[in-house]
Scaffold this active site. Structure first.
Site, PDB file in Angstrom:
ATOM      1  N   LEU A  69       0.833  -1.203   0.000  1.00  0.00           N
ATOM      2  CA  LEU A  69       0.000   0.000   0.000  1.00  0.00           C
ATOM      3  C   LEU A  69       0.865   1.250   0.000  1.00  0.00           C
ATOM      4  CD1 LEU A  69      -2.232  -1.491   2.749  1.00  0.00           C
ATOM      5  CD2 LEU A  69      -3.163  -0.822   0.553  1.00  0.00           C
ATOM      6  N   ASP A  70       0.710   2.055  -1.038  1.00  0.00           N
ATOM      7  CA  ASP A  70       1.334   3.377  -1.053  1.00  0.00           C
ATOM      8  C   ASP A  70       0.630   4.244  -0.006  1.00  0.00           C
ATOM      9  OD1 ASP A  70       2.839   5.662  -2.135  1.00  0.00           O
ATOM     10  OD2 ASP A  70       0.877   6.303  -2.852  1.00  0.00           O
TER      11      ASP A  70
END
Length: 976
Positions: free
Chosen positions: A427-428
């Site tokens: 997850l960015d």
């Protein structure tokens, strides 16, 4: 020799327009050396055009940037030296212009950059000059992956083994005179292809609607005139003016700046804007985020203004170099695609084995070759599950459409199932887990700290934040200026301040702008003797004050109180948050050196976690998925967000600072990634390496992101998930899943849908293969028993279409099981149908075949081989398969309570329609003749119907199932 030749080159002619003619002495291998000289000159950015003529020994070039004879000769001699080097490659005929090596523009003085590009900082390029450079450099657009043609997309629908098997059987049908059989089979193949083509085409079109196709314009100076030109028309050497809100369209060397800060999160992932300074000293090897003298294409001016010269456009920008990583990344095949291919291979072998066995039987009996081929074709039709491609395609297609209604666009249908196979989600942080919009999160009025932003004590801070502010109020929140200014104005609005009315009552009549050496901003309001408002660095603002406001009272500010203010600042900053101090007082004599002000308090701002992000993380952990946060932020910021999200699920949080990784092998990096919850300060290359390392360990990996720096990892991941509302075009271009509204909670539904798709396909495949096994068994027994007993190819094709496709779809459309998100993901490499299930399916298929053969042999005894016997076998086999469908609609037959048998309306309707189609040939003479069956009487029908009911009863009895109104006991019928 090289030195002599270089010294022998002379300047024959030079015009004011920059047209230059050089004389070149005879060279070794003259024609080849002249070609190399032309290529060497063309590689210099100051040269706009070059023609090397070996026959006349002259070189004609256009280079307005070279303003002296010495500069021309210096360039020519250096180029000739490189051309005569043994390592210099000779350009082939028609070869493209050589790629320009990346130049460290950020490390060069502005004067040298201007001279190198041949441009005037005040007048810019001339129109003719700009056109020539555009012809040389091309349009200023990022390279994009070539989109698939409609023909290629359609052709891909035929790229599967079951479709190939059906096509081959059609060819044999035509060769043996069965044109009607071939047409029917190819119709199934065609319908499946059209369905998949239309579905994937619509998804692709929906995603490209989100792409920003509008023509951005920039403010440029050409010929001494300020112009608005399309961003695609920018060329190296253009002078561009930027201000807050400008989307930068190319890489530019900064020439002048005033309080200029740029949001580079799209490239670096860093949340806060970075300051820019044209006079800063920057090392040549400085990373993108540390180049204070350079403005990068794809980033956004957050505040301030400036002037810059374009140095790189299009494919040569930093954003383009990152996108090149995406073009080299390859997405793995979907798990279900590989599993269906393996299963198809097994079915192909089974089909060939059955046909070989039949061929041997026919040859031993002395049958004619044409008869053997015709009957072998019938057996091949029985062995190939015609419903397999249709059911798999339709199931994933309908899953895709369900997700689209929920705001999730999926590019390829097989990505629907891959979502259900995920084991790790990377997850960015910025823009994915957080909103990528600063918000006031905490304040301190005087010496009292509060997280309740509606606290009346913060009313004075809210008014000052609205007045000392360059943002403008809007219907959907503050707009314009920087993220900091917008956050402060939104805070004031939430506190009930009407910014427009307040500004009208207390108009601004002066401002002291913040600079790199002055970390604060001040505004004056009233008639010049009114109020002086200051916000900025808490330490700098505190130094201007000699009192503080506490509950409306002015109190003396002693050293102990100052220490308390600094402590409050440190506590709020540790969230982490960006903290500003506020003060007010009378307008000082020297507004740039204020003193004697009253301290009002502090406001802390942070990029808040998205609503629903914490619940999403918890849901992923509940589903057995690992979550890894990847961010360009510093360790402290990353740790704070990870703890707020409970990313470690109660375990000790493990953070790795990416620059410390160095050049690790994928195996070592995979080992680190399996134990890490957060990677901080990552670059685009780091993200790509982390995703690939996880994949190398056999895990199915998803990557979420919205920025240019996320692009390579988005493309390499098994599932690349881009933000549709706020993400960059590059992220949307390379991702195969786009969240239209940026809401993470919809992704949880998508994963549940993906898991359901896999489980439903698995149930449908078990049904299809079981029923096809029964047809193979019937065909082999009939072939071995006697001549002319085998069912016709068209009859078997009708049975497959009637009892396979619609019931298979009905099974595939079942609602998700209640525990679908409470189970761990399936193990890597697990076959779609385990070997233990094949044994059970073989037993079930044998039961269906045995019942149908009873009808067959009764018919033989009564009528001998022929249409009536085939009619009895046809009815028993087709209806037996349809009733068996009801036994396979749940993973566990203990759930087959009588009141639940009809809960799947799609399956109920499919069985009802298919039953009607199964008996239709007995009432439609042309169809009856096509299938090769004849009408049967009541007693024959009773025998056939008994043979149809028997398999379902036998399956339940074999599992010890007792059906009553309260409960059903037994062992699983389908998969778990």
């Amino acid at each position: 020799m090289q030195t002599a030749a270089s010294e022998g080159i002379t300047l024959a002619h030079r015009t004011r327009g920059g047209r230059i003619r050089l004389r070149v002495p005879p060279l070794p291998d003259h024609a080849r050396s002249m070609a190399r000289l032309g290529a060497a000159l063309a590689a210099d950015p100051r040269v706009e055009e070059v023609r090397a003529r070996a026959a006349t020994g002259s070189v004609i070039l256009r280079a307005p940037a070279l303003t002296s004879d010495a500069a021309v000769l210096s360039l020519a001699r250096e180029a000739l030296g490189r051309a005569l080097s043994p390592d210099a490659p000779a350009p082939s005929r028609g070869a493209p212009r050589p790629e320009r090596a990346a130049r460290n523009w950020h490390a060069e003085p502005a004067e040298d950059v201007l001279a190198s590009l041949g441009t005037d900082p005040d007048r810019g390029l001339g129109d003719t000059q700009a056109e020539r450079r555009r012809a040389r450099h091309g349009p200023n657009v990022l390279p994009q992956d070539e989109r698939q043609s409609q023909l290629t997309l359609f052709a891909q629908q035929f790229n599967s083994l079951p479709v190939a098997m059906l096509t081959v059987s059609s060819v044999f049908s035509i060769a043996t005179g069965g044109v009607a059989d071939a047409v029917a089979t190819l119709s199934v193949v065609g319908v499946n292809a059209v369905f998949g083509f239309v579905t994937e085409g619509q998804a692709e079109a929906a995603i490209h609607k989100l792409m920003d196709t509008s023509q951005e314009e920039v403010s440029a100076i050409r010929g001494g005139r300020r112009l608005r030109i399309g961003a695609a028309h920018l060329v190296p050497g253009d002078i561009v003016e930027v201000r807050a809100g400008t989307q930068l369209a190319a890489d530019m060397r900064l020439l002048a700046a005033e309080n200029l800060r740029v949001d580079e999160s799209a490239l670096t992932g860093e949340t806060l804007p970075v300051s820019k300074d044209p006079a800063a000293r920057v090392e040549a090897d400085a990373p993108v985020g540390a180049r204070a003298t350079l403005l990068h294409g794809g980033t956004l001016v957050a505040e301030g203004s400036g002037r810059a010269v374009v140095v790189e456009t299009g494919a040569h920008t930093a954003a383009a170099r990152i996108s090149l990583l995406s073009s080299g990344a390859q997405r793995p095949r979907a798990p279900v695609e590989e599993e269906l291919e393996r299963l198809s291979g097994t079915l192909a072998k089974l089909s060939l084995l059955a046909c070989g066995a039949f061929f041997g039987i026919g040859w031993a009996r002395g049958m004619a070759l044409s008869a053997i081929l015709k009957d072998a074709l019938a057996l091949a039709v029985a062995a190939v599950p015609e419903g397999l491609p249709v059911v798999a395609t339709t199931t994933m297609s309908l899953g895709l459409r369900r997700m689209e209604r929920k705001g999730i666009l999926v590019r390829q249908m097989d990505a629907v199932e891959t979502l259900g196979a995920l084991q790790v989600i990377c997850l960015d942080k910025t823009g994915t887990l957080t909103r990528n919009r600063l918000t006031v999160c905490e304040g301190a009025a005087g010496l009292r700290r509060t997280e309740e932003l509606a606290d009346p004590a913060l009313a004075t801070l809210a008014e000052v934040a609205a007045l000392n502010n360059d943002a403008e109020p809007g219907a959907d929140g503050a707009r314009g200026s920087s993220g900091t200014e917008r956050a402060l104005l939104d805070f004031a609005a939430a506190h009930g301040v009407d910014a427009a009315a307040l500004r009208a009552a207390s108009p601004r009549d002066g401002v002291v702008e913040r600079t790199l050496s002055r970390p604060w901003m001040a505004t004056t309001h009233g008639d010049g003797t009114g109020c002086f408002l200051v916000k900025g660095s808490p330490d700098a603002v505190l130094a201007m004050c000699d009192s503080y406001l506490e509950d409306g009272e002015h109190c003396a500010l002693d050293e102990e109180t100052r220490a308390r203010v600094r402590q409050l600042n440190d506590e709020i900053a540790a969230r982490p948050a960006r903290v500003l101090g506020f003060a007010r007082g009378p307008v000082p004599d020297d507004p740039e050196s204020p003193a004697g002000l009253t301290w009002l308090g502090l406001l802390g701002m942070s990029d808040p976690v998205r609503e629903g992000a914490k619940d999403f993380i918890a849901a992923m952990h509940g589903a057995g998925l690992r979550t890894i946060m990847i961010t360009g932020d510093q360790v402290a910021t990353a740790e704070a967000i990870a703890r707020e999200l409970d990313l470690a699920a109660g375990e000790a949080l493990r953070i790795v600072d990416a620059p410390r990784l160095g050049d690790l092998s994928p195996e070592v990096l995979a080992g680190i990634a399996r134990r890490t919850h957060v990677f901080s300060r990552v670059s685009a290359q780091h993200k790509l390496a982390i995703v690939k390392a996880l994949q190398s360990s056999g895990q199915v990996v998803a990557m979420t992101g919205d920025g240019v720096n996320d692009g390579p990892a988005l493309k390499a991941a098994d599932i690349g998930i881009a933000m549709g509302a706020t993400g960059t075009d590059l992220a949307r271009e390379v991702a195969n899943v786009v969240i239209r509204d940026d809401e993470l909670r919809t992704l949880e539904d998508a994963i549940a849908q993906g898991r359901s798709v896999y489980r439903n396909i698995r149930r449908a495949l078990e049904f299809l293969i079981t029923t096809n096994m029964s047809e193979i068994a019937v065909g082999l027994v009939e072939a071995a028993h006697g001549p002319n007993e085998l069912e016709t190819p068209m009859e078997l094709l009708w049975i497959n279409l009637v009892s396979d496709v619609l019931p298979g779809l009905g099974l595939a459309l079942a609602d998700p099981d209640p525990d679908v998100m409470r189970r761990p993901p399936r193990a890597p490499g697990e076959p779609i149908i385990p070997e233990r299930d094949f044994r059970r399916m073989g037993l079930d298929g044998g039961t269906i075949a045995a019942s149908a053969l009873v009808s067959h042999f009764v018919g033989l005894a009564r009528y001998g081989p022929g249409p009536k016997t085939r009619g009895m076998t046809f009815l028993s086999l087709s209806l037996g398969q349809l009733l068996y469908t009801m036994m396979c609609q749940r993973s566990d037959v203990r759930e087959l309570r009588p009141d639940k048998l009809l809960e799947n309306r799609a399956l109920d309707g499919a069985v009802l329609v298919s039953s009607g189609l199964a008996v239709l040939p007995f009432f439609v003479p042309p169809l009856r003749r096509l299938l090769g069956v004849a009408p049967i009487g009541l007693s024959d029908s009773a025998i056939a119907l008994t043979g149809a009911v028997a398999p379902a009863a036998a399956v339940l009895a074999r599992r010890g199932v007792r059906i009553d109104l309260d409960t059903v006991e037994g062992r699983p019928c389908g998969t778990s």
